[in-house]
Design an enzyme around this catalytic site. Structure first.
Site, short mmCIF file in Angstrom:
data_model
loop_
_atom_site.label_atom_id
_atom_site.label_comp_id
_atom_site.label_asym_id
_atom_site.label_seq_id
_atom_site.Cartn_x
_atom_site.Cartn_y
_atom_site.Cartn_z
N ASN A 14 2.56 -8.19 24.73
CA ASN A 14 1.24 -8.80 24.87
C ASN A 14 1.47 -10.30 25.06
O ASN A 14 1.77 -11.00 24.12
CB ASN A 14 0.42 -8.52 23.59
N LYS A 43 -0.60 -12.55 25.81
CA LYS A 43 -1.76 -13.37 25.38
C LYS A 43 -2.02 -14.46 26.43
O LYS A 43 -1.86 -14.20 27.63
CB LYS A 43 -1.49 -13.93 23.99
N HIS A 68 -7.95 -5.75 19.83
CA HIS A 68 -6.99 -6.70 19.24
C HIS A 68 -7.73 -7.62 18.27
O HIS A 68 -8.85 -8.04 18.53
CB HIS A 68 -6.30 -7.50 20.35
N GLU A 104 -7.44 -10.66 17.70
CA GLU A 104 -7.88 -11.96 18.26
C GLU A 104 -9.20 -11.80 19.01
O GLU A 104 -10.04 -12.69 18.98
CB GLU A 104 -6.77 -12.53 19.16
N GLU A 155 -1.72 -3.26 13.65
CA GLU A 155 -1.31 -4.66 13.63
C GLU A 155 -1.96 -5.37 12.44
O GLU A 155 -3.10 -5.86 12.56
CB GLU A 155 -1.74 -5.37 14.91
N SER A 175 4.67 -9.81 14.40
CA SER A 175 5.98 -10.45 14.19
C SER A 175 7.14 -9.47 14.30
O SER A 175 8.16 -9.63 13.63
CB SER A 175 6.01 -11.21 12.86
P1 PGA Z 1 3.12 -11.22 17.43
O1 PGA Z 1 1.76 -10.64 18.06
O2 PGA Z 1 4.22 -10.27 17.81
O3 PGA Z 1 3.30 -12.58 18.06
O4 PGA Z 1 2.93 -11.29 15.95
C1 PGA Z 1 1.52 -9.26 18.13
C2 PGA Z 1 0.17 -9.03 18.77
O5 PGA Z 1 -0.77 -9.78 18.47
O6 PGA Z 1 0.00 -8.11 19.58
#
Ligand code: PGA
Length: 247
Positions: free
Chosen positions: A9, A11, A92, A94, A164, A210
């Site tokens: 992803n 982003k 997601h 976000e 997540e 992460s």
């Molecule tokens: P991250 O993000 O691996 O940077 O923690 C995962 C995600 O939001 O899909």
């Protein structure tokens, strides 16, 4: 058997040149394998990267769940299909937290994506407060229950779930493999109670938050973890390829 999947992803990262370079490097160095590799890229790069892709599925990070009309700035599933995109990310944290996408809206996105024949990675995950209060399983299965309320068994072949935990996203704080396994098992049990053992056993459940080259092996070794949704660590070809080869 559920499929093994590793999805990046990106982003809101990378310039056009950086995006092409990263994509080409991953595509060139990736060997065909048992792992299904997807990359969710910023929408302005969807069309150009789809043209370069043979081994990797390109997916959209977002769309608006209406066919067409006066929705300035939005992209419809039909428009995505018209450039060859048939995979989308939904739910997601976000999008939920920064852009106000609530359970009802997420449910309408799931419905719209399925009506347009798309594959979905559906994200779920709890905050630290919810986990500290011991309510994480109830919360996560509640999110799934809402998002999938109108989804029949037959459509579950188009859906992958990504667990997540919000407290692990972009924080460098990964859930332990035991915490991930416990939640993935709870999700699989929930799928079993709603759809039965065939759907529960064949739905891929990914871990996100992460996940990196150092911890992917341990996470992917958990019996109910079928792969990962990778944010920051998908922005470096070497790291992303190491994660893909961590099964
Ligand atoms: P991250 O993000 O691996 O940077 O923690 C995962 C995600 O939001 O899909």
């Amino acid at each position: 058997m559920s499929k093994r999947i590793v999805a990046g992803n990106w982003k809101m990262n990378l310039t056009a040149e950086e995006a092409v370079n990263l994509f080409k490097e991953i595509e060139e160095r990736l060997s065909f394998s048992e792992v299904d590799v997807k990359v969710f890229v910023p929408s302005i790069y969807l069309q150009s990267l789809t043209g370069l892709s043979e081994k990797i599925t390109i997916g959209a990070q977002n769309f608006y769940p209406v066919s067409k009309g006066a929705f300035t700035g939005e992209i419809s599933p039909i428009q995505l299909r018209s450039i060859g995109i048939n995979t989308v990310l939904i739910g997601h944290s976000e999008r939920r937290d920064l852009f106000g996408e609530n359970d009802d809206f997420i449910q309408s996105k799931v419905k719209s994506a399925l009506e347009n024949g798309m594959d979905i990675i559906l994200c779920c995950g709890e905050s630290l407060e919810t986990r500290d209060a011991g309510n994480e399983v109830k919360f996560v299965t509640g999110q799934l229950s809402s998002a999938l309320s109108i989804v029949e068994s037959a459509s579950m072949k188009n859906i992958t779930i990504a667990y997540e935990p919000i407290w692990a996203i972009g924080t460098g704080k990964t859930s332990s493999s035991q915490q991930a396994e416990d939640m993935h098992l709870a999700i699989r049990n929930w799928l079993d109670s709603k759809y039965g053992p065939t759907v529960a056993g064949s739905t891929s459940i990914l871990y996100g938050g992460s996940c990196n080259a150092a911890n992917a092996k341990e996470l992917f070794a958990c019996p109910n973890v079928d792969g990962g949704l990778i944010g920051g660590a998908s922005l470096d070809a070497e790291t992303f390829l190491t994660i893909i080869s961590s099964f």
